[in-house]
Design an enzyme around this catalytic site. Structure first.
Site, mmCIF file in Angstrom:
data_model
loop_
_atom_site.group_PDB
_atom_site.id
_atom_site.type_symbol
_atom_site.label_atom_id
_atom_site.label_comp_id
_atom_site.label_asym_id
_atom_site.label_seq_id
_atom_site.Cartn_x
_atom_site.Cartn_y
_atom_site.Cartn_z
ATOM 1 N N HIS A 1 -18.740 18.803 -41.276
ATOM 2 C CA HIS A 1 -17.418 19.429 -41.147
ATOM 3 C C HIS A 1 -17.491 20.924 -41.466
ATOM 4 C CE1 HIS A 1 -15.957 15.172 -42.348
ATOM 5 N NE2 HIS A 1 -15.644 15.323 -41.079
ATOM 6 N N LYS B 1 -5.048 3.337 -42.427
ATOM 7 C CA LYS B 1 -6.415 3.302 -42.930
ATOM 8 C C LYS B 1 -6.384 3.618 -44.420
ATOM 9 C CE LYS B 1 -9.737 6.070 -40.919
ATOM 10 N NZ LYS B 1 -10.442 6.715 -39.812
ATOM 11 N N ARG C 1 -20.643 14.898 -32.170
ATOM 12 C CA ARG C 1 -21.998 14.681 -32.678
ATOM 13 C C ARG C 1 -22.910 14.105 -31.613
ATOM 14 N NH1 ARG C 1 -19.879 11.271 -37.640
ATOM 15 N NH2 ARG C 1 -18.702 10.577 -35.844
ATOM 16 N N SER D 1 -18.619 10.830 -42.828
ATOM 17 C CA SER D 1 -18.029 10.588 -44.151
ATOM 18 C C SER D 1 -18.331 9.171 -44.622
ATOM 19 C CB SER D 1 -16.513 10.797 -44.102
ATOM 20 O OG SER D 1 -16.208 12.123 -43.764
HETATM 21 O O1 PNS Z 1 -11.737 12.418 -38.614
HETATM 22 P P1 PNS Z 1 -11.084 11.460 -37.663
HETATM 23 O O2 PNS Z 1 -10.644 10.207 -38.398
HETATM 24 O O3 PNS Z 1 -11.962 11.151 -36.476
HETATM 25 O O4 PNS Z 1 -9.763 12.202 -37.119
HETATM 26 C C1 PNS Z 1 -8.904 11.555 -36.211
HETATM 27 C C2 PNS Z 1 -7.592 12.357 -35.987
HETATM 28 C C3 PNS Z 1 -6.962 12.722 -37.309
HETATM 29 C C4 PNS Z 1 -7.891 13.622 -35.219
HETATM 30 C C5 PNS Z 1 -6.649 11.467 -35.134
HETATM 31 O O5 PNS Z 1 -6.639 10.164 -35.664
HETATM 32 C C6 PNS Z 1 -5.213 11.966 -35.096
HETATM 33 O O6 PNS Z 1 -4.932 13.011 -34.561
HETATM 34 N N1 PNS Z 1 -4.285 11.171 -35.691
HETATM 35 C C7 PNS Z 1 -2.874 11.498 -35.773
HETATM 36 C C8 PNS Z 1 -2.053 10.629 -34.784
HETATM 37 C C9 PNS Z 1 -2.211 11.197 -33.381
HETATM 38 O O7 PNS Z 1 -1.673 12.224 -33.072
HETATM 39 N N2 PNS Z 1 -3.053 10.527 -32.536
HETATM 40 C C10 PNS Z 1 -3.457 11.073 -31.249
HETATM 41 C C11 PNS Z 1 -2.645 10.571 -30.119
HETATM 42 S S1 PNS Z 1 -3.231 8.980 -29.623
#
Ligand code: PNS
Length: 162
Positions: free
Chosen positions: A17, A41, A90, A128
Site C-alpha cells: 500500500h 466484513k 498485483r 494484509s
Molecule cells: O482493500 P479492498 O478490500 O480490496 O478495497 C475494496 C474497496 C474498499 C475499494 C471496495 O470494497 C469499495 O469501494 N467498497 C465500498 C462499496 C462500493 O462502493 N462498492 C463498489 C460498487 S460495487
C-alpha cells in the site's frame, strides 16, 4: 486542484500500500486515502485504528490525508470533489474483480475514472491477510509492514516484540 482517492480496507496497511501511496501522491495535489468502514466484513482493526495506523505511516507525506468512509465509494469521491480513484494491481488474479468494480463505479458516475498502478514487483505477493496470518503465529512481519505499526499489530494477537 486535482484530488485522487485511494480506497481500501488497509487491515492493516502494508509496504505494498505504501508503495502505491508514494507513487500516486505524485500524480495529485491531494491524495485522500479512504478507509472502508465495512460492517459486513469483521476487520482486525476498527476503521478508526486503521486510519490512525496509516496516519503514522504517512505523517511525512505533505499532500496525503486519511479518512474513513462508509456507504458507496462513488458517493465519498463526489463528496470530496475528486474525479479519480486509484487502485493497485498485483497480479492477473486481481484484474477481474478490479475491472468489475471500476466499470460499475464508472457506470454509476461517468465523470469518475479509476486508474491502476501496478504494484512494484517486490510487493506483488503481499496482502494484509498474509500479514495477519504471519502475525497470528508470532512470525516476523518487519519485511511486510512499516516498523512503527508492528507493535499495534502484534498487540491484537497478544504478542510483543520480545
Ligand atoms: O482493500 P479492498 O478490500 O480490496 O478495497 C475494496 C474497496 C474498499 C475499494 C471496495 O470494497 C469499495 O469501494 N467498497 C465500498 C462499496 C462500493 O462502493 N462498492 C463498489 C460498487 S460495487
Amino acid at each position: 486542484m486535482r484530488i485522487g482517492i485511494y480506497p481500501g480496507s488497509f487491515d492493516p496497511v502494508t509496504f505494498g500500500h505504501v508503495d502505491i501511496i508514494l507513487r500516486s501522491s505524485k500524480m495529485f495535489d491531494l491524495l485522500i486515502i479512504a478507509v472502508l468502514n465495512n460492517n459486513v466484513k469483521k476487520p482486525l482493526f476498527s476503521a478508526e485504528e486503521r486510519v490512525e495506523l496509516i496516519r503514522q505511516v504517512t505523517k511525512n507525506m505533505r499532500n496525503v490525508s486519511v479518512e474513513a468512509f462508509d456507504g458507496l465509494l462513488i458517493d465519498f469521491v463526489k463528496k470530496k470533489n475528486a474525479s479519480t480513484i486509484v487502485r493497485g494491481l498485483r497480479a492477473v488474479s486481481d484484474f477481474e474483480y478490479e475491472l468489475q468494480i471500476a466499470q460499475t463505479n464508472h457506470k454509476m458516475s461517468s465523470d469518475i475514472d479509476t486508474v491502476f498502478l501496478t504494484t512494484s514487483l517486490e510487493y506483488s505477493y503481499l496482502s494484509s491477510s498474509i500479514v495477519r496470518e504471519i502475525a497470528s503465529y508470532n512470525g516476523d512481519i518487519s519485511k511486510f509492514v512499516p516498523k512503527e505499526i508492528i507493535p499495534s499489530i502484534l498487540a491484537k494477537y497478544n504478542k510483543s516484540l520480545d
